[in-house]
Design an enzyme around this catalytic site. Structure first.
Site, PDB file in Angstrom:
ATOM      1  N   GLY A 194       2.779  -1.135  -1.027  1.00  0.00           N
ATOM      2  CA  GLY A 194       3.190  -2.138  -1.389  1.00  0.00           C
ATOM      3  C   GLY A 194       2.133  -1.825  -2.948  1.00  0.00           C
ATOM      4  N   CYS A 235      -2.541 -13.840  -2.860  1.00  0.00           N
ATOM      5  CA  CYS A 235      -4.144 -13.691  -2.383  1.00  0.00           C
ATOM      6  C   CYS A 235      -5.003 -14.615  -3.211  1.00  0.00           C
ATOM      7  CB  CYS A 235      -4.730 -11.948  -3.644  1.00  0.00           C
ATOM      8  SG  CYS A 235      -4.220 -10.732  -3.940  1.00  0.00           S
ATOM      9  N   LYS A 241     -14.715  -9.441  -1.559  1.00  0.00           N
ATOM     10  CA  LYS A 241     -13.551  -9.315  -1.806  1.00  0.00           C
ATOM     11  C   LYS A 241     -13.091 -10.444  -1.508  1.00  0.00           C
ATOM     12  CE  LYS A 241      -9.617  -8.550  -2.855  1.00  0.00           C
ATOM     13  NZ  LYS A 241      -9.256  -8.810  -4.352  1.00  0.00           N
ATOM     14  N   LEU A 242     -13.202 -11.552  -0.816  1.00  0.00           N
ATOM     15  CA  LEU A 242     -12.835 -12.869  -0.230  1.00  0.00           C
ATOM     16  C   LEU A 242     -13.844 -13.675  -1.316  1.00  0.00           C
ATOM     17  CD1 LEU A 242     -12.698 -13.011   3.469  1.00  0.00           C
ATOM     18  CD2 LEU A 242     -11.061 -12.911   2.329  1.00  0.00           C
ATOM     19  N   GLY A 284       1.215   1.882   3.849  1.00  0.00           N
ATOM     20  CA  GLY A 284       1.567   0.608   2.661  1.00  0.00           C
ATOM     21  C   GLY A 284       2.035   1.290   1.348  1.00  0.00           C
ATOM     22  N   GLY A 337      -0.740  -0.738  -3.008  1.00  0.00           N
ATOM     23  CA  GLY A 337      -1.365   1.656  -1.782  1.00  0.00           C
ATOM     24  C   GLY A 337       0.132   1.727  -3.481  1.00  0.00           C
TER      25      GLY A 337
HETATM   26  P1  NAD Z   1       2.951  -5.497   0.294  1.00  0.00           P
HETATM   27  O1  NAD Z   1       3.467  -5.961   1.107  1.00  0.00           O
HETATM   28  O2  NAD Z   1       3.659  -5.442  -1.408  1.00  0.00           O
HETATM   29  O3  NAD Z   1       2.603  -4.044   0.749  1.00  0.00           O
HETATM   30  C1  NAD Z   1       2.087  -3.935   2.343  1.00  0.00           C
HETATM   31  C2  NAD Z   1       3.544  -2.696   2.713  1.00  0.00           C
HETATM   32  O4  NAD Z   1       2.394  -2.146   4.058  1.00  0.00           O
HETATM   33  C3  NAD Z   1       5.167  -3.218   3.003  1.00  0.00           C
HETATM   34  O5  NAD Z   1       5.647  -2.815   2.421  1.00  0.00           O
HETATM   35  C4  NAD Z   1       4.741  -2.788   4.789  1.00  0.00           C
HETATM   36  O6  NAD Z   1       6.712  -2.776   5.061  1.00  0.00           O
HETATM   37  C5  NAD Z   1       4.176  -1.577   4.720  1.00  0.00           C
HETATM   38  N1  NAD Z   1       3.438  -1.785   6.383  1.00  0.00           N
HETATM   39  C6  NAD Z   1       2.913  -2.624   7.032  1.00  0.00           C
HETATM   40  N2  NAD Z   1       2.336  -2.134   8.026  1.00  0.00           N
HETATM   41  C7  NAD Z   1       3.187  -0.876   7.960  1.00  0.00           C
HETATM   42  C8  NAD Z   1       2.667   0.187   9.350  1.00  0.00           C
HETATM   43  N3  NAD Z   1       1.914  -0.467  10.613  1.00  0.00           N
HETATM   44  N4  NAD Z   1       3.138   1.180   9.136  1.00  0.00           N
HETATM   45  C9  NAD Z   1       3.507   1.119   7.687  1.00  0.00           C
HETATM   46  N5  NAD Z   1       3.829   0.854   6.250  1.00  0.00           N
HETATM   47  C10 NAD Z   1       2.720  -0.552   7.207  1.00  0.00           C
HETATM   48  O7  NAD Z   1       1.081  -5.749  -0.011  1.00  0.00           O
HETATM   49  P2  NAD Z   1       0.023  -5.482  -0.795  1.00  0.00           P
HETATM   50  O8  NAD Z   1       0.641  -7.158  -1.859  1.00  0.00           O
HETATM   51  O9  NAD Z   1       0.021  -4.337  -1.739  1.00  0.00           O
HETATM   52  O10 NAD Z   1      -1.104  -6.338  -0.522  1.00  0.00           O
HETATM   53  C11 NAD Z   1      -2.159  -5.067   1.029  1.00  0.00           C
HETATM   54  C12 NAD Z   1      -3.073  -5.128   0.621  1.00  0.00           C
HETATM   55  O11 NAD Z   1      -4.028  -5.781  -0.245  1.00  0.00           O
HETATM   56  C13 NAD Z   1      -3.638  -6.988   1.405  1.00  0.00           C
HETATM   57  O12 NAD Z   1      -4.720  -7.246   2.325  1.00  0.00           O
HETATM   58  C14 NAD Z   1      -3.655  -7.573   0.451  1.00  0.00           C
HETATM   59  O13 NAD Z   1      -4.800  -9.019   0.290  1.00  0.00           O
HETATM   60  C15 NAD Z   1      -4.346  -6.692  -0.201  1.00  0.00           C
HETATM   61  N6  NAD Z   1      -4.461  -7.078  -1.709  1.00  0.00           N
HETATM   62  C16 NAD Z   1      -3.349  -6.844  -2.465  1.00  0.00           C
HETATM   63  C17 NAD Z   1      -3.404  -7.699  -4.256  1.00  0.00           C
HETATM   64  C18 NAD Z   1      -2.341  -7.627  -4.691  1.00  0.00           C
HETATM   65  O14 NAD Z   1      -2.536  -8.039  -5.917  1.00  0.00           O
HETATM   66  N7  NAD Z   1      -0.798  -8.082  -4.441  1.00  0.00           N
HETATM   67  C19 NAD Z   1      -4.922  -7.097  -4.255  1.00  0.00           C
HETATM   68  C20 NAD Z   1      -5.765  -7.173  -4.574  1.00  0.00           C
HETATM   69  C21 NAD Z   1      -6.063  -6.920  -2.241  1.00  0.00           C
HETATM   70  C1  UDX Z   2      -5.630 -11.919  -8.210  1.00  0.00           C
HETATM   71  C2  UDX Z   2      -7.148 -11.335  -8.595  1.00  0.00           C
HETATM   72  O1  UDX Z   2      -7.609 -11.569 -10.285  1.00  0.00           O
HETATM   73  C3  UDX Z   2      -7.449 -10.153  -8.858  1.00  0.00           C
HETATM   74  O2  UDX Z   2      -8.425  -9.472  -8.962  1.00  0.00           O
HETATM   75  C4  UDX Z   2      -7.953  -9.455  -7.123  1.00  0.00           C
HETATM   76  O3  UDX Z   2      -7.712  -8.331  -6.681  1.00  0.00           O
HETATM   77  C5  UDX Z   2      -5.751 -10.565  -6.454  1.00  0.00           C
HETATM   78  O4  UDX Z   2      -5.781 -11.173  -6.606  1.00  0.00           O
HETATM   79  P1  UDX Z   2      -3.807 -11.229  -9.024  1.00  0.00           P
HETATM   80  O5  UDX Z   2      -3.020 -12.783  -8.148  1.00  0.00           O
HETATM   81  O6  UDX Z   2      -2.776 -10.154  -9.059  1.00  0.00           O
HETATM   82  O7  UDX Z   2      -5.569 -11.353  -8.914  1.00  0.00           O
HETATM   83  O8  UDX Z   2      -3.626 -12.293 -10.535  1.00  0.00           O
HETATM   84  P2  UDX Z   2      -4.544 -13.274 -10.922  1.00  0.00           P
HETATM   85  O9  UDX Z   2      -4.470 -12.436 -12.418  1.00  0.00           O
HETATM   86  O10 UDX Z   2      -5.584 -13.599 -11.177  1.00  0.00           O
HETATM   87  O11 UDX Z   2      -4.163 -14.919 -11.249  1.00  0.00           O
HETATM   88  C6  UDX Z   2      -3.116 -15.503  -9.660  1.00  0.00           C
HETATM   89  C7  UDX Z   2      -2.783 -17.026 -10.323  1.00  0.00           C
HETATM   90  O12 UDX Z   2      -3.948 -17.376 -11.387  1.00  0.00           O
HETATM   91  C8  UDX Z   2      -1.904 -16.615 -11.146  1.00  0.00           C
HETATM   92  O13 UDX Z   2      -0.849 -17.469 -11.001  1.00  0.00           O
HETATM   93  C9  UDX Z   2      -2.344 -17.209 -13.199  1.00  0.00           C
HETATM   94  O14 UDX Z   2      -1.116 -17.486 -13.681  1.00  0.00           O
HETATM   95  C10 UDX Z   2      -3.205 -17.719 -12.460  1.00  0.00           C
HETATM   96  N1  UDX Z   2      -4.360 -18.492 -12.833  1.00  0.00           N
HETATM   97  C11 UDX Z   2      -5.263 -17.442 -13.619  1.00  0.00           C
HETATM   98  C12 UDX Z   2      -4.919 -18.950 -14.106  1.00  0.00           C
HETATM   99  O15 UDX Z   2      -3.759 -20.244 -14.077  1.00  0.00           O
HETATM  100  N2  UDX Z   2      -5.085 -19.228 -15.066  1.00  0.00           N
HETATM  101  C13 UDX Z   2      -5.952 -18.939 -15.338  1.00  0.00           C
HETATM  102  O16 UDX Z   2      -6.789 -19.273 -16.100  1.00  0.00           O
HETATM  103  C14 UDX Z   2      -5.720 -17.126 -14.991  1.00  0.00           C
END
Ligand code: NAD
Ligand code: UDX
Length: 459
Positions: free
Chosen positions: A12, A273, A217-218, A10, A15
Site C-alpha cells: 500500500g 492516520c 508512533k501513536l 502489504g 509498503g
Molecule cells: P494500505 O491500505 O494502503 O495498504 C495495506 C495493504 O495490505 C493493502 O494493499 C492490503 O491488500 C494488504 N494486506 C492486508 N492484509 C494482508 C495480508 N494478510 N496479506 C497480504 N497483504 C495484505 O495501508 P497503508 O496506508 O500502506 O498503511 C499500512 C500501515 O502503515 C497502517 O498500519 C498505517 O497506519 C501505517 N502508516 C501509514 C502511513 C500513510 O501515510 N499511509 C504512514 C505511516 C504509517
Molecule cells: C501523517 C504524519 O505527518 C506522518 O508522519 C505519519 O507517518 C502519517 O500521518 P499524512 O497524514 O500523510 O502524515 O499527512 P500530513 O502532512 O501529516 O497531513 C495530515 C492532514 O493534516 C492533512 O489533511 C493536511 O492537510 C492537514 N494539515 C497538516 C493541516 O491542515 N495543517 C497543517 O499545518 C498540516
C-alpha cells in the site's frame, strides 16, 4: 544475521514506497513486496509508471531504478515469506467497525493473519518487523503466535514505525528526521539498522525498547494532529475577533519553542492516520482507566469534526441560508495535495453535509478518479449510490466544475489551483460568485478586487 532477502507484506501507501527506497539504497538485497490484492500488484508491475497505484512525487524514478533489479511485486505471499530473512508487516490497521472497541480500537485482524501465515509457512529463522502502526504491546501478540508453531524456528520481533507523510513520501524516506527501531535482541536491531545505514546517518537511528517504539508512533501522530486542531480552534476565534489566523500562526511560530510547522489552519485534517491513531490512543488510555488522558486527546478529534462542520455551515449560511438546488464546485478531493489518497478527507464530510441540504456538487481533483469519490460517499451510507450520482458530478477539469456554479470551495491545496484563469471562472459562475477557501490557498485580496465574494478559514 546477514539479510539477503526481505519480504514486505502489504503493497500500500507505506509498503510500496518504503520498500522501493530500501531496494534502491540496498542493491544487494532482494526486496519482494507481496499483497493479497492482485490488482494492486499488477498496478505496481505495469510499464506505465504514471499509473502506479500510489501517486507520490518522485516514486516513479525510484521504482524505475530498482524494479526488476532487486525490487519485485508479487502475489505469491507464502513463497516470499518462506524465502525471506526479514519480513516487514505493512498491512492496514484501520479503526474497528464492529464488536468491542468499534469506532475506536485498531482492527488487528490483518496483523494477526500475517503472524499466523508466517508461523504456518516458515521453515527458517526470521526477523519480523512491525512497520504498520499498531497499539502498544502488539509485538507481544505477534511473538506469542510465532512462538507456538512447535517447529523450532526462531523469530525476533522488532518495531520500526514509519513516519513518512503522503505527498512527500520519497523526500521523507530519503531524508528522514529519524528512524526508530524498538526491540530486545541486539543482533536483530543491528541487522535492521544496517539496512537503513545504507543512506541514513547512524546518529539519526534511534533504538528503544519495543513498547516505547510502538507507543511513540501513536504519540507522534497525536502531537501533529493536536497542532492542527489547536490552530483550527484559533481560526474560529480569529473569525469572531478580526484577527487573521495566518498572522497569528506566523507570530507564535517564530518562537523557537513553538516552531512554525503544522500551524496551517484548514478545513480539518484528513488522511488514514491522524484520526485512526488518535482514536486508538484514546481507546488505549481508557482501557487503562486513564479517563483524563483519554478525554484530553479525544478533544483533538472533536475540534477536527467541528472544523469540517463549521466550514459546511459557513457555505450554507453565506449563500443566504440555503443551498437547495444550488451548484457548488469543489476543487480538490484528496486529503492533501500531491497524493491520490482520499481516506478521511475533509472533502467527503463537507460534501455529505451539503448534499443533505440538497446542494448539487461538481468535483475536480487532478489525481482522484470518479469511482473513488463515489466510493468515499457510499461508505458513509447517508444515501444510495444512485442518489449520490444524481447530486454529485465529477469533472475532468476545473472550468467545467465551476461552470454555472453558485459557489466554489477549495478542499485540497493543489498548487495548480493558484494559477487557474480566475477571470474565466468568474464569468462562468452565477453571481454573486462565492469562493470558500478551506485551505487559505488563494490570493483573497486579488479575488475580492476581481468581484468574487471571498471567505477563507480564520479571516
Ligand atoms: P494500505 O491500505 O494502503 O495498504 C495495506 C495493504 O495490505 C493493502 O494493499 C492490503 O491488500 C494488504 N494486506 C492486508 N492484509 C494482508 C495480508 N494478510 N496479506 C497480504 N497483504 C495484505 O495501508 P497503508 O496506508 O500502506 O498503511 C499500512 C500501515 O502503515 C497502517 O498500519 C498505517 O497506519 C501505517 N502508516 C501509514 C502511513 C500513510 O501515510 N499511509 C504512514 C505511516 C504509517
Ligand atoms: C501523517 C504524519 O505527518 C506522518 O508522519 C505519519 O507517518 C502519517 O500521518 P499524512 O497524514 O500523510 O502524515 O499527512 P500530513 O502532512 O501529516 O497531513 C495530515 C492532514 O493534516 C492533512 O489533511 C493536511 O492537510 C492537514 N494539515 C497538516 C493541516 O491542515 N495543517 C497543517 O499545518 C498540516
Amino acid at each position: 544475521m546477514e539479510i539477503k532477502k526481505i519480504t514486505c507484506i502489504g503493497a500500500g501507501y507505506v509498503g510500496g514506497p518504503t520498500m522501493s527506497v530500501i531496494a534502491q539504497k540496498n542493491p544487494d538485497i532482494q526486496v519482494t513486496v507481496v499483497d493479497l490484492n492482485a490488482q494492486r500488484i499488477a498496478d505496481w508491475n505495469q510499464d506505465d509508471l504514471s499509473q502506479l497505484p500510489v501517486y507520490e512525487p518522485g516514486l516513479d524514478a525510484v521504482v524505475a531504478e530498482a524494479r526488476g533489479r532487486n525490487l519485485f511485486f508479487s502475489t505469491e505471499v507464502e513463497k516470499a515469506i518462506q524465502e525471506a530473512d526479514m519480513i516487514f508487516i505493512s498491512v492496514n490497521t484501520p479503526t474497528k467497525t464492529y464488536g468491542k472497541g468499534k469506532g475506536q480500537a485498531a482492527d488487528l485482524k490483518f496483523i494477526e493473519l500475517c503472524a499466523r501465515q508466517i508461523a504456518d509457512v516458515s521453515t527458517s529463522s526470521k526477523i519480523i518487523v512491525e512497520k504498520s502502526t499498531i497499539p502498544v504491546r502488539t509485538a507481544a501478540t505477534i511473538k506469542n503466535i510465532l512462538d507456538h508453531t512447535g517447529k523450532g524456528v526462531q523469530f525476533q520481533v522488532l518495531s520500526n514505525p514509519e513516519f513518512l507523510a503522503e505527498g512527500t513520501a520519497i523526500r521523507d524516506l530519503h531524508h528522514p528526521d529519524r528512524i526508530l527501531i524498538g526491540g530486545e535482541n541486539p543482533e536483530a536491531i543491528q541487522a535492521l539498522k544496517k539496512i537503513y545505514e545504507a543512506w541514513v546517518p547512524s546518529e539519526r537511528i534511534i533504538t528503544t525498547n519495543l513498547w516505547s517504539s510502538e507507543l511513540s508512533k501513536l504519540v507522534a501522530n497525536a502531537f501533529l494532529a493536536q497542532r492542527v486542531s489547536s490552530i483550527n480552534s484559533i481560526s474560529e476565534l480569529c473569525e469572531a475577533t478580526g484577527a487573521n489566523v495566518d498572522e497569528v500562526a506566523n507570530a507564535i511560530g517564530q518562537d523557537s519553542r513553538i516552531g512554525s510547522k503544522f500551524l496551517k489552519a484548514s478545513v480539518g485534517f484528513g488522511g488514514s492516520c491522524f484520526q485512526k491513531d488518535l482514536l486508538n490512543l484514546v481507546y488505549i488510555a481508557r482501557s487503562y482507566n486513564l479517563h483524563a488522558v483519554a478525554d484530553y486527546w479525544d478533544q483533538v478529534i472533536k475540534i477536527n469534526d467541528h472544523q469540517k462542520t463549521r466550514f459546511a455551515e459557513k457555505i450554507i449560511q453565506t449563500m443566504y441560508n440555503t443551498v437547495n438546488g444550488k451548484k457548488i464546485a469543489f476543487l480538490g478531493w484528496a486529503f492533501k495535495k500531491d497524493t491520490n489518497d482520499t481516506r478521511e478527507s475533509a472533502a467527503i464530510y463537507v460534501a455529505d453535509h451539503l448534499l443533505e441540504e440538497q446542494a448539487e456538487i461538481s468535483v475536480y481533483d487532478p489525481k482522484v478518479l470518479d469511482v473513488q469519490i463515489y466510493k468515499d460517499l457510499d461508505y458513509l451510507a447517508t444515501r444510495t449510490l444512485e442518489e449520490n450520482k444524481s447530486l454529485l458530478q465529477v469533472e475532468t477539469n476545473p472550468y467545467d466544475a465551476a461552470a454555472g456554479a453558485h459557489g466554489l470551495a477549495i478542499l485540497t491545496e493543489w498548487d495548480e489551483f493558484k494559477d487557474l484563469d480566475w477571470a474565466k471562472i468568474k464569468t462562468q459562475m452565477k453571481k454573486p460568485a462565492f469562493i470558500f477557501d478551506g485551505r487559505k490557498l488563494l490570493d483573497g485580496k486579488k479575488l475580492t478586487e476581481m468581484g468574487f465574494v471571498y471567505y477563507a478559514i480564520g479571516e
